[in-house]
Write an enzyme that holds these catalytic residues in place. Sequence first.
Site, PDB file in Angstrom:
ATOM      1  N   GLY A 286       0.811  -1.215   0.000  1.00  0.00           N
ATOM      2  CA  GLY A 286       0.000   0.000   0.000  1.00  0.00           C
ATOM      3  C   GLY A 286       0.842   1.261   0.000  1.00  0.00           C
ATOM      4  O   GLY A 286       0.535   2.239  -0.690  1.00  0.00           O
ATOM      5  N   TYR A 287       1.909   1.254   0.776  1.00  0.00           N
ATOM      6  CA  TYR A 287       2.804   2.411   0.820  1.00  0.00           C
ATOM      7  C   TYR A 287       3.427   2.662  -0.547  1.00  0.00           C
ATOM      8  O   TYR A 287       3.465   3.792  -1.044  1.00  0.00           O
ATOM      9  CB  TYR A 287       3.891   2.186   1.865  1.00  0.00           C
ATOM     10  CG  TYR A 287       4.895   3.306   1.981  1.00  0.00           C
ATOM     11  CD1 TYR A 287       4.525   4.537   2.507  1.00  0.00           C
ATOM     12  CD2 TYR A 287       6.208   3.131   1.558  1.00  0.00           C
ATOM     13  CE1 TYR A 287       5.447   5.571   2.608  1.00  0.00           C
ATOM     14  CE2 TYR A 287       7.133   4.154   1.663  1.00  0.00           C
ATOM     15  CZ  TYR A 287       6.750   5.376   2.187  1.00  0.00           C
ATOM     16  OH  TYR A 287       7.657   6.397   2.274  1.00  0.00           O
ATOM     17  N   ALA A 288       3.896   1.602  -1.181  1.00  0.00           N
ATOM     18  CA  ALA A 288       4.506   1.742  -2.502  1.00  0.00           C
ATOM     19  C   ALA A 288       3.496   2.282  -3.505  1.00  0.00           C
ATOM     20  O   ALA A 288       3.813   3.158  -4.322  1.00  0.00           O
ATOM     21  CB  ALA A 288       5.061   0.405  -2.968  1.00  0.00           C
TER      22      ALA A 288
END
Length: 257
Positions: free
Chosen positions: A161-163
């Site tokens: 999700g961060y990426a």
Amino acid sequence: MAGRLEGKVIIVAGAGGIGSGIANYLADEGATIVVGDINGDGAERVAQEIVSRGGTAVATALDGADEASAAEIVALAVSRFGGLDGIHINFASLDIARPNGKPTDVLGQDLDDYDAAMRVNARGYLVCTRAAIPALVRRGGGSIVYTATNSIYNGAADLMGYAMSKAPILPLMRHVATRHGAEGIRANAISPGLIVHADLEAVLSEEHLTGYANAAPVKRLGRPRHIAAVSALLMSDDGDFITGQVIAVDGGAFMRP
């Protein structure tokens, strides 16, 4: 303080561990700094560090994903110092990257966390860019630097999700470089590996940190000054022929074309 950024007015958006290092480094190179963060007190501490060493800096609270807040920090730079020469957009929603045991793969990702990260990490970079461009154009051009992440490339199983939330920075950067290059605006992204500062050292184990260090060919960890040094180059006249690029600062941990 005198250096290659003497006379330049630069916004540093995001005053955490890396942002603090960027703001102080650019100030040491002679820049006048306007620093903003969602934590207004934290931004003020960074500004006072700079002033205590003889530099020039002001601080303000900044919600980088809010259009009015982004417009206000640009207006502060222009009204207080006469214009804007550069902005380093560095803030990030990190809760999605450090989710306290929640799964972060495609099946388990909490969608509320994902939406919050997209607001900050994707929308926020667009909002701050839109606020800064007119002021940079009035100045005759300038530099926009974005902090991305190597997680965009390396398929990390625990940072999906961060990426995804940081990936939109790269097409934004390339668009700005292409669309506004003729107006003197350069746009580049710095793609860090693990950059260690006090906030991270408080939550990551020694084993974790050692593992990251051993994964890099240089066998050591990055520090905020490594990001700041590249930002200083990209903000300076020495970097005036660099635009549309993603520069990895990770000790060689992830090598790509």
